[in-house]
Write an enzyme that holds these catalytic residues in place. Structure first.
Site, PDB file in Angstrom:
ATOM      1  N   CYS A  46       0.854  -1.186   0.000  1.00 56.77           N
ATOM      2  CA  CYS A  46       0.000   0.000   0.000  1.00 56.77           C
ATOM      3  C   CYS A  46       0.889   1.234   0.000  1.00 56.77           C
ATOM      4  CB  CYS A  46      -0.856   0.031   1.255  1.00 56.77           C
ATOM      5  SG  CYS A  46      -1.824  -1.465   1.480  1.00 56.77           S
ATOM      6  N   ARG A  71       1.525   1.677  -5.868  1.00 55.57           N
ATOM      7  CA  ARG A  71       1.739   0.747  -4.762  1.00 55.57           C
ATOM      8  C   ARG A  71       0.473  -0.041  -4.424  1.00 55.57           C
ATOM      9  NH1 ARG A  71       6.359   1.666  -2.000  1.00 55.57           N
ATOM     10  NH2 ARG A  71       5.520   0.584  -0.205  1.00 55.57           N
ATOM     11  N   TRP A  84      -3.668  -1.961  -1.449  1.00 55.39           N
ATOM     12  CA  TRP A  84      -3.636  -3.217  -2.194  1.00 55.39           C
ATOM     13  C   TRP A  84      -4.002  -4.283  -1.170  1.00 55.39           C
ATOM     14  CZ3 TRP A  84      -0.013  -7.527  -2.458  1.00 55.39           C
ATOM     15  CH2 TRP A  84      -0.240  -8.352  -3.576  1.00 55.39           C
ATOM     16  N   ASN A 112       0.937   0.388   5.983  1.00 56.33           N
ATOM     17  CA  ASN A 112       1.420  -0.466   4.899  1.00 56.33           C
ATOM     18  C   ASN A 112       2.170  -1.629   5.535  1.00 56.33           C
ATOM     19  OD1 ASN A 112       2.510  -1.545   2.512  1.00 56.33           O
ATOM     20  ND2 ASN A 112       4.304  -0.222   2.665  1.00 56.33           N
ATOM     21  N   GLY A 113       1.770  -2.856   5.216  1.00 55.70           N
ATOM     22  CA  GLY A 113       2.442  -4.021   5.807  1.00 55.70           C
ATOM     23  C   GLY A 113       1.389  -4.999   6.303  1.00 55.70           C
ATOM     24  N   GLU A 115      11.143 -13.105 -20.135  1.00 53.90           N
ATOM     25  CA  GLU A 115      10.731 -11.754 -19.782  1.00 53.90           C
ATOM     26  C   GLU A 115       9.622 -11.270 -20.731  1.00 53.90           C
ATOM     27  OE1 GLU A 115      10.918 -10.019 -17.330  1.00 53.90           O
ATOM     28  OE2 GLU A 115      10.620  -7.957 -17.948  1.00 53.90           O
ATOM     29  N   LYS A 143       5.855 -10.142 -19.564  1.00 53.04           N
ATOM     30  CA  LYS A 143       5.297  -8.814 -19.838  1.00 53.04           C
ATOM     31  C   LYS A 143       3.904  -8.906 -20.441  1.00 53.04           C
ATOM     32  CE  LYS A 143       7.323  -6.808 -17.898  1.00 53.04           C
ATOM     33  NZ  LYS A 143       8.546  -6.740 -17.137  1.00 53.04           N
ATOM     34  N   GLU A 193       1.305 -10.267 -17.922  1.00 56.60           N
ATOM     35  CA  GLU A 193       0.882  -9.447 -16.786  1.00 56.60           C
ATOM     36  C   GLU A 193       0.098  -8.211 -17.186  1.00 56.60           C
ATOM     37  OE1 GLU A 193       4.071  -8.007 -14.328  1.00 56.60           O
ATOM     38  OE2 GLU A 193       5.257  -7.372 -16.032  1.00 56.60           O
ATOM     39  N   HIS A 201       9.629 -30.847 -25.467  1.00 57.21           N
ATOM     40  CA  HIS A 201       9.223 -31.701 -24.342  1.00 57.21           C
ATOM     41  C   HIS A 201       7.914 -31.205 -23.729  1.00 57.21           C
ATOM     42  CE1 HIS A 201      13.189 -33.509 -24.641  1.00 57.21           C
ATOM     43  NE2 HIS A 201      13.670 -32.282 -24.678  1.00 57.21           N
ATOM     44  N   LYS A 249       3.298  -3.282  -7.484  1.00 57.66           N
ATOM     45  CA  LYS A 249       4.665  -2.960  -7.897  1.00 57.66           C
ATOM     46  C   LYS A 249       5.706  -3.697  -7.052  1.00 57.66           C
ATOM     47  CE  LYS A 249       7.756  -0.797 -10.272  1.00 57.66           C
ATOM     48  NZ  LYS A 249       8.034  -1.500 -11.528  1.00 57.66           N
TER      49      LYS A 249
END
Ligand code: F6R
Length: 610
Positions: A2, A28, A75, A101-102, A482, A486, A489, A505, A605
């Site tokens: 957050c 955040r 969040w 936050n936490g 990568e 991208k 997400e 395979h 993030k």
């Protein structure tokens, strides 16, 4: 994760400033937000589910009265996004408001005790215990800072909190394992999860450490250390550092999205990072050299950077690094490593909890900790014995782009430094490698300038596809992974990044006519073998999209779409430039599907929960 903010001005209403600060912290978390202000002995609160602008449109944050207040952008972890679960949270009397936050891990026990004491709860959050605990403590001591210090030792977990009392004269903030910075400006004082929150008001910042509490008035910020007994030890006043981020760097600078701005910023971010001091690199390389084992710990995009680094270190320095993904870190390593180990943590935020946990695990076993991060004052910097900073500037878009390029550059510099130190590279060879690396900013610039439109058109061609493979060999496996991450997400398209040799395979079973396969194919020594994989896919009707050299006519001819890049100055660093078309492809795939790439659903993030 957050975002939290607190602000006190000497005069004038603070609500609009808090709202704008929260906008800069929205990366955040953005499922709900709220602001509390205090005026004439009364707390005023507006909060709701949704993004800040939507809530502001409905409720008008800006007419909250008072020159002191706190704000939060959430969040969700404990309790779904909703109005009652949105912060700030208050005590029974509505005299104390808290943003957090936490995670408070023992909140259930604390809540049960508070319920027995007669407190009434409104939300399902872990945070709400805090204002009720402060309410009790304030019955014993009249000072807000002392009350906060008294309750803090009972909180287990991680937190950065800001506390506002209805009297409206002061704020108290404190931290353990969650980021907190204080800003000192000409009109007032601020505290926040991150510097961009107060950047328009001041560049003077004090980084707050674990177990520190700050008492803020409109003219002062006094830092104390709190201990297990709940006492406060006043610390000598700490000179603020001057942050060299501009407001513009923290805002969109005319681009429609932070992600696109940050993709375009890569040449600058890379040039700045390539200026890391030689001495600092040599000190780092020396530590790597002096340890029997070197393992890397990282998550997500940072993990892909470490995967590329593994190839760079093998080829440039004859040095094998063990790459461990952060969330599996402590379980993978168990008790197998000790003081003969150097752990290299790579994390742009410096706050990814999986990375921090794995690093702590190794540190407890005697390992030396090195960190590469983009965030000064972040938690990893306090754990590490030595730190190298990437110079990407703040990355606001949730998807990592410019920080990937700068991590790769830092790791490349380190590999060259180690290779030179151990004599694997002659002085001349290492100078050639450095010369090649220094050409990458211009190379990326030309890729963005010349290919962006064509990449957008390619994204349009594949708009109906719901699944992709991204394949590469050697160091390009990391680029392929990568690229898949991208597009997954931000465009919500299923994608798998795979070593091309492994695609036989399993993945190939899914390929049917029209299935899109992206090949990452720089002209390095894996190129010949890769062609076999292209042919296998073509034989099954796959549509081939190649990211390849503009001189590779053979592959261009085999491909349905080829995004070509100029010849590379050195093939060891190819992910730095080959990732760029894939970032743009993902960006336009998201835009064309109507998604906001800056705020992908369900993602944050920095992931500060296990
Ligand atoms: C992907 C992305 C995430 C991060 C991951 C690690 O675009 O941004 O996968 O790479 O959460 O974050 P840091 O590097 O801050 O540890």
């Amino acid at each position: 994760m957050c975002g939290i903010i607190g602000a006190i001005h000497m005069k004038g209403n603070i609500a609009s400033l808090l709202r704008q600060s929260l906008k800069r912290l929205e990366y955040r978390g953005y499922d709900s937000s709220g602001i509390a202000t205090a005026s004439e002995g009364i707390l005023f609160i507006k909060k709701d589910k949704g993004k800040i602008d939507e809530i502001h449109h409905r409720l008008n944050f800006d007419n909250l009265p008072g020159s002191i207040g706190i704000g939060h952008t959430r969040w969700a972890t404990h309790g779904p996004p909703s109005k009652v679960n949105a912060h700030p949270h208050t005590d029974c009397q509505n005299r104390i408001a808290v943003v957090h936050n936490g995670i408070i891990e023992n909140y259930q026990e604390l809540r049960e005790q508070l319920l027995l004491n007669g407190h009434q709860f409104r939300s399902q959050t872990d945070t709400e215990v805090i204002p009720h605990m402060i309410e009790e403590a304030l019955n014993k001591t009249k000072r807000l800072d002392k009350a906060v210090a008294q309750i803090i030792p009972q909180l287990e977990g991680s937190y950065a909190i800001v506390v506002l009392e209805a009297n409206g004269k002061e704020l108290v903030c404190a931290r353990k394992e969650s980021p907190l910075v204080v800003g000192l400006g000409p009109r007032g004082v601020y505290c926040a999860s991150d510097v961009p929150a107060f950047l328009p008001m001041t560049r003077k910042a004090i980084i707050i450490e674990d177990n520190e509490l700050v008492h803020l008035t409109s003219k002062s910020a006094n830092v104390s250390r709190f201990d297990e007994s709940g006492s406060l030890i006043k610390l000598p006043s700490r000179a603020p550092s001057v942050v060299d981020w501009t407001i513009d760097m923290a805002q969109k600078g005319g681009y429609p999205h932070f992600m696109l701005k940050e993709i375009h910023e890569q040449p600058r971010a890379l040039s700045d990072t390539l200026r890391i001091r030689k001495d600092d690199l040599e000190a780092f390389a020396g530590i790597l050299h002096n340890h029997k084992n070197v393992i890397t710990i990282a998550a997500g995009t940072s993990f892909h950077a470490t995967l590329a680094a593994k190839y760079m270190f093998s080829h440039i320095a004859n040095h094998l690094m063990h790459g461990v993904i952060a969330s599996e870190g402590s379980d993978t390593v168990a008790k197998s490593l000790g003081a003969d180990t150097a752990v290299l943590a790579v994390t742009q935020s410096g706050e990814t909890i999986d990375t921090l946990h794995a690093v702590k695990h190794l540190k407890n076993q005697g390992a030396t900790v090195l960190a590469i991060t983009n965030t000064v004052g972040s938690s990893i910097t306090r754990l590490a014995d030595s730190v190298l900073y990437t110079q990407a500037g703040p990355e606001i878009g949730v998807a990592a782009t410019k920080t990937f390029a700068t991590q790769l550059a830092t790791l490349a510099l380190l590999a060259i430094s180690l290779g030179t130190m151990t004599g694997v590279q002659t002085k001349k060879e290492s100078q050639d490698l450095l010369g090649a690396l220094n050409q990458y900013p211009d190379l990326i610039q030309s890729v963005i300038r010349n290919k962006e439109r064509m990449i957008k058109e390619t994204a349009q061609e594949y708009i109906t596809k719901s699944s992709f493979f991204f394949l590469g060999r050697g160091i390009s496996t990391s680029t392929a992974m990568e690229g898949a991450l991208k597009i997954k997400e931000i465009a919500y398209v299923h994608a798998e990044g795979y070593p091309a040799g492994e695609s036989k395979h399993g993945p190939i079973a899914l390929v049917e006519p029209g299935f899109p396969v992206v090949f990452v194919a720089p002209n390095d020594k894996t190129r010949r073998h890769l062609e076999g994989n292209v042919m296998e896919m073509k034989a099954r009707g796959a549509q081939i999209i190649s990211i390849c050299s503009n001189q590779d006519q053979e592959l261009i001819n085999l491909s349905d779409h080829a995004i070509t890049l100029p010849a590379l100055p050195s093939l060891f660093f190819s992910p730095i430039s080959y990732a760029v078309p894939l970032q743009l492809l993902a960006y336009y795939a998201a835009i064309l599907r109507g998604h906001n790439p800056d705020q992908p659903r369900n993602l944050a993030k920095a992931v500060t929960v296990l």
